[in-house]
Design an enzyme around this catalytic site. Structure first.
Site, PDB file in Angstrom:
ATOM      1  N   CYS A   1       0.643  -1.344   0.090  1.00 62.35           N
ATOM      2  CA  CYS A   1      -0.434   0.224   0.486  1.00 62.35           C
ATOM      3  C   CYS A   1       0.379   1.336   0.010  1.00 62.35           C
ATOM      4  O   CYS A   1       0.325   2.409  -0.720  1.00 62.35           O
ATOM      5  CB  CYS A   1      -1.032   0.153   1.207  1.00 62.35           C
ATOM      6  SG  CYS A   1      -1.757  -1.053   1.362  1.00 62.35           S
TER       7      CYS A   1
HETATM    8  C1  BEZ Z   1       0.679  -4.878   2.165  1.00 59.68           C
HETATM    9  O1  BEZ Z   1       0.328  -3.168   1.305  1.00 59.68           O
HETATM   10  O2  BEZ Z   1       1.395  -5.200   1.969  1.00 59.68           O
HETATM   11  C2  BEZ Z   1      -0.429  -5.510   2.358  1.00 59.68           C
HETATM   12  C3  BEZ Z   1      -1.517  -5.474   2.672  1.00 59.68           C
HETATM   13  C4  BEZ Z   1      -2.274  -6.130   3.457  1.00 59.68           C
HETATM   14  C5  BEZ Z   1      -1.801  -7.557   3.824  1.00 59.68           C
HETATM   15  C6  BEZ Z   1      -1.406  -8.006   2.560  1.00 59.68           C
HETATM   16  C7  BEZ Z   1      -0.511  -6.819   2.294  1.00 59.68           C
END
Ligand code: BEZ
Length: 229
Positions: free
Chosen positions: A51
């Site tokens: 994210c």
């Molecule tokens: C991420 O942004 O890396 C992420 C967020 C939630 C679950 C898995 C990955």
């Protein structure tokens, strides 16, 4: 948790209105759209790796969206305080200057309205077992019509340039009676819309070429300037 499951949203649906708190203050979504195009996109959770890269990339591309009359707005089921702290990290890590609003949808009201919740991935839940928002993208036009819906899994970062590319295709198709082929980017030839008969195509697109009766390519006509000579 406020769960509201309305009629499924489809391409062509009117984007449901809502009121929400954002990092730029409270909004009424339809007022926020105004006469603009809008990209409403959700991410699973603040302070997570994928994210962070995504929000930084959208922030860096924001000037290109703005040039096309497009406003960005993010969303996750986190608080405004959490978003505010995380934005500092995003800017530090990605070299961006994130200024678009991010909705604090802690009770998932908007997430349920827009079906931004995962039904498949049972690991995609927070510490209370409540589903995270997925990586949804809604492109909404100034008539408040949903023109694109994308859903990505938590494990896969999106492609911000692809969102921009689709907007270029949609805006070009709204202006000219054309569609765009696979992997099209601005400057490439486009396809004459099937509803345009060859006689009319000769007028609209003098350089069009017929590959098959149903597949006709053309360069985009040059913009006419109104400058008086
Ligand atoms: C991420 O942004 O890396 C992420 C967020 C939630 C679950 C898995 C990955």
């Amino acid at each position: 948790m406020a769960e509201e499951r309305a009629t499924p949203l489809r391409l062509g649906s009117t984007a449901p209105n809502f009121k929400a708190e954002t990092t730029q203050g409270p909004i009424d979504f339809h007022e926020f759209i105004g006469d603009n195009w809008v990209v409403l996109f959700s991410h699973p959770e603040d302070y997570t790796p994928v994210c962070t890269t995504e929000l930084g990339a959208f922030a860096k591309l924001e000037p290109e969206f703005k040039k096309r009359g497009v406003k960005l707005i993010g969303l996750s089921a986190n608080t405004i305080d959490s978003h505010d702290g995380w934005i500092k990290d995003i800017n530090e890590v990605t070299g961006s200057n994130l200024t678009f609003p991010i909705i604090g949808d802690k009770d998932r009201t908007v997430a349920y309205k827009y079906d931004m919740i995962d039904h498949q991935d049972t690991t995609n839940v927070d510490s209370k077992g409540i589903a995270f928002t997925i990586r949804s993208v809604f492109v909404i036009d100034p008539k408040k019509t949903i023109r694109l819906i994308m859903s990505y899994p938590a494990s896969t970062g999106r492609n911000s340039a692809e969102v921009l590319r689709v907007i270029d295709s949609l805006q070009t198709g709204d202006k000219h009676r054309i569609t765009t082929p696979i992997n099209w980017v601005p400057g490439d030839d486009v396809i004459v819309h099937p509803s345009v008969k060859n006689e009319e195509a000769k007028e609209l697109f003098p350089d069009f070429r017929i590959v098959k009766p149903y597949l006709r390519f053309t360069p985009l006509p040059r913009e006419k300037t109104s400058a008086a000579v």
